[in-house]
Design a protein around this motif. Sequence first.
Motif, PDB file in Angstrom:
ATOM      1  N   PRO A   1      73.395 -57.316  16.020  1.00 23.14           N
ATOM      2  CA  PRO A   1      74.469 -57.681  15.100  1.00 23.14           C
ATOM      3  C   PRO A   1      75.184 -56.476  14.512  1.00 23.14           C
ATOM      4  O   PRO A   1      76.425 -56.454  14.462  1.00 23.14           O
ATOM      5  N   CYS A   2      74.436 -55.450  14.098  1.00 21.63           N
ATOM      6  CA  CYS A   2      75.075 -54.306  13.447  1.00 21.63           C
ATOM      7  C   CYS A   2      76.004 -53.576  14.398  1.00 21.63           C
ATOM      8  O   CYS A   2      77.145 -53.267  14.065  1.00 21.63           O
ATOM      9  N   VAL A   3      75.513 -53.295  15.613  1.00 20.07           N
ATOM     10  CA  VAL A   3      76.348 -52.543  16.560  1.00 20.07           C
ATOM     11  C   VAL A   3      77.549 -53.389  16.987  1.00 20.07           C
ATOM     12  O   VAL A   3      78.662 -52.883  17.109  1.00 20.07           O
ATOM     13  N   TYR A   4      77.323 -54.661  17.185  1.00 22.40           N
ATOM     14  CA  TYR A   4      78.414 -55.569  17.580  1.00 22.40           C
ATOM     15  C   TYR A   4      79.510 -55.540  16.516  1.00 22.40           C
ATOM     16  O   TYR A   4      80.693 -55.294  16.818  1.00 22.40           O
ATOM     17  N   LEU A   5      79.118 -55.743  15.266  1.00 22.94           N
ATOM     18  CA  LEU A   5      80.106 -55.793  14.193  1.00 22.94           C
ATOM     19  C   LEU A   5      80.789 -54.431  14.012  1.00 22.94           C
ATOM     20  O   LEU A   5      82.004 -54.356  13.822  1.00 22.94           O
ATOM     21  N   ALA A   6      79.993 -53.354  14.111  1.00 18.53           N
ATOM     22  CA  ALA A   6      80.574 -52.018  13.931  1.00 18.53           C
ATOM     23  C   ALA A   6      81.593 -51.727  15.032  1.00 18.53           C
ATOM     24  O   ALA A   6      82.671 -51.187  14.767  1.00 18.53           O
ATOM     25  N   THR A   7      81.238 -52.114  16.280  1.00 23.60           N
ATOM     26  CA  THR A   7      82.170 -51.877  17.381  1.00 23.60           C
ATOM     27  C   THR A   7      83.458 -52.666  17.157  1.00 23.60           C
ATOM     28  O   THR A   7      84.567 -52.134  17.331  1.00 23.60           O
TER      29      THR A   7
ATOM     30  N   ALA B   1      77.580 -62.841  16.543  1.00 16.56           N
ATOM     31  CA  ALA B   1      76.824 -61.588  16.481  1.00 16.56           C
ATOM     32  C   ALA B   1      75.409 -61.824  15.981  1.00 16.56           C
ATOM     33  O   ALA B   1      74.464 -61.188  16.423  1.00 16.56           O
ATOM     34  N   ILE B   2      75.265 -62.733  15.017  1.00 19.23           N
ATOM     35  CA  ILE B   2      73.939 -62.922  14.419  1.00 19.23           C
ATOM     36  C   ILE B   2      73.097 -63.918  15.216  1.00 19.23           C
ATOM     37  O   ILE B   2      71.910 -63.681  15.443  1.00 19.23           O
ATOM     38  N   PHE B   3      73.687 -65.012  15.659  1.00 23.50           N
ATOM     39  CA  PHE B   3      72.856 -66.068  16.253  1.00 23.50           C
ATOM     40  C   PHE B   3      73.015 -66.227  17.764  1.00 23.50           C
ATOM     41  O   PHE B   3      72.120 -66.722  18.426  1.00 23.50           O
ATOM     42  N   MET B   4      74.169 -65.844  18.309  1.00 22.63           N
ATOM     43  CA  MET B   4      74.387 -66.080  19.740  1.00 22.63           C
ATOM     44  C   MET B   4      74.030 -64.859  20.580  1.00 22.63           C
ATOM     45  O   MET B   4      73.311 -64.966  21.564  1.00 22.63           O
ATOM     46  N   ALA B   5      74.521 -63.697  20.169  1.00 25.85           N
ATOM     47  CA  ALA B   5      74.277 -62.490  20.969  1.00 25.85           C
ATOM     48  C   ALA B   5      72.817 -62.084  20.896  1.00 25.85           C
ATOM     49  O   ALA B   5      72.329 -61.370  21.770  1.00 25.85           O
ATOM     50  N   THR B   6      72.094 -62.535  19.868  1.00 28.84           N
ATOM     51  CA  THR B   6      70.705 -62.102  19.707  1.00 28.84           C
ATOM     52  C   THR B   6      69.724 -63.032  20.399  1.00 28.84           C
ATOM     53  O   THR B   6      68.523 -62.839  20.270  1.00 28.84           O
TER      54      THR B   6
ATOM     55  N   GLY C   1      69.296 -50.682  25.457  1.00 32.08           N
ATOM     56  CA  GLY C   1      69.961 -51.802  26.129  1.00 32.08           C
ATOM     57  C   GLY C   1      70.692 -52.663  25.114  1.00 32.08           C
ATOM     58  O   GLY C   1      71.825 -53.101  25.347  1.00 32.08           O
ATOM     59  N   LYS C   2      70.032 -52.893  23.974  1.00 31.39           N
ATOM     60  CA  LYS C   2      70.662 -53.698  22.924  1.00 31.39           C
ATOM     61  C   LYS C   2      71.943 -53.031  22.437  1.00 31.39           C
ATOM     62  O   LYS C   2      72.951 -53.693  22.194  1.00 31.39           O
ATOM     63  N   VAL C   3      71.886 -51.694  22.297  1.00 30.94           N
ATOM     64  CA  VAL C   3      73.063 -50.970  21.822  1.00 30.94           C
ATOM     65  C   VAL C   3      74.213 -51.134  22.822  1.00 30.94           C
ATOM     66  O   VAL C   3      75.338 -51.491  22.449  1.00 30.94           O
ATOM     67  N   VAL C   4      73.916 -50.887  24.102  1.00 25.31           N
ATOM     68  CA  VAL C   4      74.956 -50.973  25.133  1.00 25.31           C
ATOM     69  C   VAL C   4      75.549 -52.382  25.172  1.00 25.31           C
ATOM     70  O   VAL C   4      76.765 -52.574  25.193  1.00 25.31           O
ATOM     71  N   TYR C   5      74.651 -53.358  25.137  1.00 29.97           N
ATOM     72  CA  TYR C   5      75.064 -54.763  25.198  1.00 29.97           C
ATOM     73  C   TYR C   5      75.957 -55.117  24.014  1.00 29.97           C
ATOM     74  O   TYR C   5      77.015 -55.743  24.169  1.00 29.97           O
ATOM     75  N   ALA C   6      75.556 -54.671  22.820  1.00 30.88           N
ATOM     76  CA  ALA C   6      76.326 -55.014  21.622  1.00 30.88           C
ATOM     77  C   ALA C   6      77.682 -54.321  21.628  1.00 30.88           C
ATOM     78  O   ALA C   6      78.691 -54.906  21.227  1.00 30.88           O
ATOM     79  N   ILE C   7      77.720 -53.079  22.114  1.00 32.87           N
ATOM     80  CA  ILE C   7      79.012 -52.395  22.199  1.00 32.87           C
ATOM     81  C   ILE C   7      79.915 -53.162  23.166  1.00 32.87           C
ATOM     82  O   ILE C   7      81.093 -53.408  22.878  1.00 32.87           O
ATOM     83  N   GLY C   8      79.345 -53.555  24.297  1.00 30.15           N
ATOM     84  CA  GLY C   8      80.114 -54.329  25.279  1.00 30.15           C
ATOM     85  C   GLY C   8      80.681 -55.596  24.659  1.00 30.15           C
ATOM     86  O   GLY C   8      81.862 -55.924  24.833  1.00 30.15           O
ATOM     87  N   CYS C   9      79.836 -56.309  23.905  1.00 30.12           N
ATOM     88  CA  CYS C   9      80.287 -57.540  23.249  1.00 30.12           C
ATOM     89  C   CYS C   9      81.440 -57.241  22.297  1.00 30.12           C
ATOM     90  O   CYS C   9      82.458 -57.942  22.277  1.00 30.12           O
ATOM     91  N   GLY C  10      81.287 -56.178  21.509  1.00 33.66           N
ATOM     92  CA  GLY C  10      82.306 -55.836  20.507  1.00 33.66           C
ATOM     93  C   GLY C  10      83.630 -55.483  21.148  1.00 33.66           C
ATOM     94  O   GLY C  10      84.694 -55.966  20.743  1.00 33.66           O
ATOM     95  N   VAL C  11      83.571 -54.652  22.194  1.00 33.23           N
ATOM     96  CA  VAL C  11      84.802 -54.209  22.852  1.00 33.23           C
ATOM     97  C   VAL C  11      85.508 -55.409  23.484  1.00 33.23           C
ATOM     98  O   VAL C  11      86.710 -55.624  23.281  1.00 33.23           O
TER      99      VAL C  11
ATOM    100  N   PHE D   1      83.349 -65.851  25.106  1.00 30.35           N
ATOM    101  CA  PHE D   1      83.504 -65.291  26.442  1.00 30.35           C
ATOM    102  C   PHE D   1      82.872 -63.915  26.544  1.00 30.35           C
ATOM    103  O   PHE D   1      82.230 -63.589  27.548  1.00 30.35           O
ATOM    104  N   SER D   2      83.011 -63.095  25.502  1.00 26.85           N
ATOM    105  CA  SER D   2      82.442 -61.741  25.564  1.00 26.85           C
ATOM    106  C   SER D   2      80.936 -61.804  25.679  1.00 26.85           C
ATOM    107  O   SER D   2      80.333 -61.102  26.497  1.00 26.85           O
ATOM    108  N   ILE D   3      80.306 -62.643  24.849  1.00 27.02           N
ATOM    109  CA  ILE D   3      78.840 -62.701  24.877  1.00 27.02           C
ATOM    110  C   ILE D   3      78.377 -63.226  26.233  1.00 27.02           C
ATOM    111  O   ILE D   3      77.441 -62.704  26.831  1.00 27.02           O
ATOM    112  N   LEU D   4      79.077 -64.231  26.725  1.00 23.88           N
ATOM    113  CA  LEU D   4      78.688 -64.810  28.013  1.00 23.88           C
ATOM    114  C   LEU D   4      78.766 -63.759  29.128  1.00 23.88           C
ATOM    115  O   LEU D   4      77.863 -63.643  29.950  1.00 23.88           O
TER     116      LEU D   4
END
Lengths: 316, 456
Positions: free
Chosen positions: A210-216, A241-246, A257-267, A284-287
């Motif tokens: 969640p943190c990296v996703y939101l920050a990105t 970010a809190i319930f779906m991506a996790t 891996g979590k960091v890379v994944y969350a950055i990808g989701c955010g971008v 769509f991003s999370i999927l």
Amino acid sequence: MENKLYVSSSPHFRSNNSTRRIMLDVIIALLPTSVAACVIFGFRSAVLIAVCVATCVLLEYVSRKIMKRDTTIGDLSAVVTGLLLALNLPVDINPLIAMFGCLIAIVVVKQMFGGIGMNFVNPALAARIVLLVSFPSAMMHWVTVPGQPQGAMIDATTSATPLAAKAGTYSYIDLLIGRCGGSIGEVCAIALILGGIYLVIRRVISPIIPCVYLATAALMSLAFGLDPLYQILAGGLLLGAIFMATDYTTSPVTNWGKVVYAIGCGVLTMLLRTYSNMPEGVSFSILLMNILVPHIERLTAPRTLGFVKKAKGEKK
Amino acid sequence: MAELSFPKKPYPTRGGVHAPHNKNTAHKQSVEMPVPKTVVLPMTQHIGAPCAPIVKVGDTVDVGQCIAKSDAFVSAPIHASVSGTVKKIDKITMPGGNRVDAIFIESDGEQRVSPDVKPPEVNNLSDLISAVRESGLVGLGGAGFPTAVKLSIPPDKNVDTMIVNVAECEPYITSDHREALENGWDIISGIMTVKEFLDIHRVIIGIENNKPDAIKALREIADSSVDIGDEIRVLPLKATYPHGAEKILIKACTGREVPMGGLPSDAGCLVMNVASIAFISRYLKTGMPLVSRRLTVDGSAIKDPTNVIVPIGTPIKEVIEFVGGYQEEPKKILMGGPMMGVALPNDELYIMKQNNAILAFGEKEARLAEPSACIRCGKCVSACPMRLLPLELCNASDRRDEDALNRLNAMNCMECGCCSFTCPAKRHLVQTIREGKAFLIQKKREQDAQNKGGKK
């Protein structure tokens, strides 16, 4: 000695974690959001949640029976899926459409791929996207609620979600307490954040995603000249970010891996929000990132203790 | 090389789990057990080549008399723990299921000490190593690696640090804790001897911080005037399992990593269990070989958990009876701790040298958890102290996928059990990885055999 002893391989002790307890924690974490949904959108949200949860549990039970496998409804994962799916729907959706969504989530995405832990995308999200593509008007029919700035008439007026609305329509306070249009579970930011804090404290999720996703997402908003705080609070980003991506099954197990994944989701989220035809891009991003998880994990495997890189040309 | 310094706090280590400590016997004085009627001494009580008996049925033996030995380098001789008569030499089934020869001695109750028992003369390192070998000492922490082999450090290895392992991270077990409290001076004098002959000038006593009394006791001695150059220091460690595992202990005490497949000496370290080091000092004083040991008897099925000092070879049943017997029907009996110990098929086995605990549990603790599907929560990944991916290893083991097992460094798994302990789906992770490791070893053997055949 007459009695028989258990002989098994060590360890002989187990912690008292269990899948059921984890799922129960997720349900507890979603309670504030569910209550907020009922307060904001009225009794119909409660009905919608009940329909989705009941359908998911029933379908899980029936599909396991048909496939002649053990019943797994006791692990509560079907309840979580139903709850998450309901929170991703507009309040006035036809219950039959919602039930069709449950069918996609539980039967197609989850059980047909082998049940809990085997699905390669998040069942609730996949179902939401199938519904979005199949029933676009029903899925994007956001009703207004009384006391909302735009339509103070009756609760059947449609309104735009904060992301589609003109700038200045909603204040931060509106977004925090859910005085805006949207899916029943995405509007109240405070309730979602509370749930997220609970999950982190209970060590159910790591705060990395969640943190990296939101920050990105915030950084991308700045880059696009958007208001980062508004982008975070509006739409489905917090819920995602809190319930779906996790979701365990569809997110990487390694920390990097979590960091890379969350950055990808955010971008991806911000690119879709800015450039696509749709106002929202979280699902769509999370999927998409779900599908990349095996590759991300392979690239971010931790360095094992004492690992020595072999010199070039050296053979063992 | 930079001057060696002592860490003020432990170096960071990854992973580990907060297993319940259950150190119920930590505050109880150890009790010496009377001599049993019969002792049974199997020929493998160590890692390495089994010993061969050098006594015959009908021979009279004395306490401390060598009754079995081997010429192999990696081995440790076995001594009579009671005086009496050799009744029979017969095969017994070990906890692992393998059958080995064992010497049955019927005690005459006199405990006559063998005339061979006299303090060895030790003037240099090779004297020390051969004395330790004669003493039959193996690592008393549980693995049972012959100590003489450990002390024979190859000349190309630069060992500058000795770590004394008092971490004792396994739940229930307190035998090392009691050793530290009851025999502090033996420990320090053992350390002084070993460090002098091996020319080591940094000794770190690693001890988990859940034993404040032992930390205090050891500090008092280590900080006293005996430690002239201030070369011995106590380092309290975090009380998380598995801080007593050699590689993790080395990381926590020195920040160094033992290279994969390597030994502690590759990281410049010598790790000694506290009971082993105390034994060395006693042996040099008295010449009495390893014939008894302290072990923890505990578990929910045990009436009065206690640390007992027992002659090696005592039947487990008698040890349990000595501490008051069972208070409920035992459903699982362990040799060693609950995280890495071996489950016994019955209580008809015997105490061995490396045995640091006997634990007996009732139905509630013994019942096996039913595994369910992996939900990929990643808890095993964060718990793995070796930073492996247990869930992936488990899958690769199930598939017998040699490439994946190698890529995931299966052989670096030390089987501490943190992954299985923490798994919410109760999956048998380490148990499956063990199968994968055995598969890799078998594959390697086949390949070696093939290579040899090809060369002919």
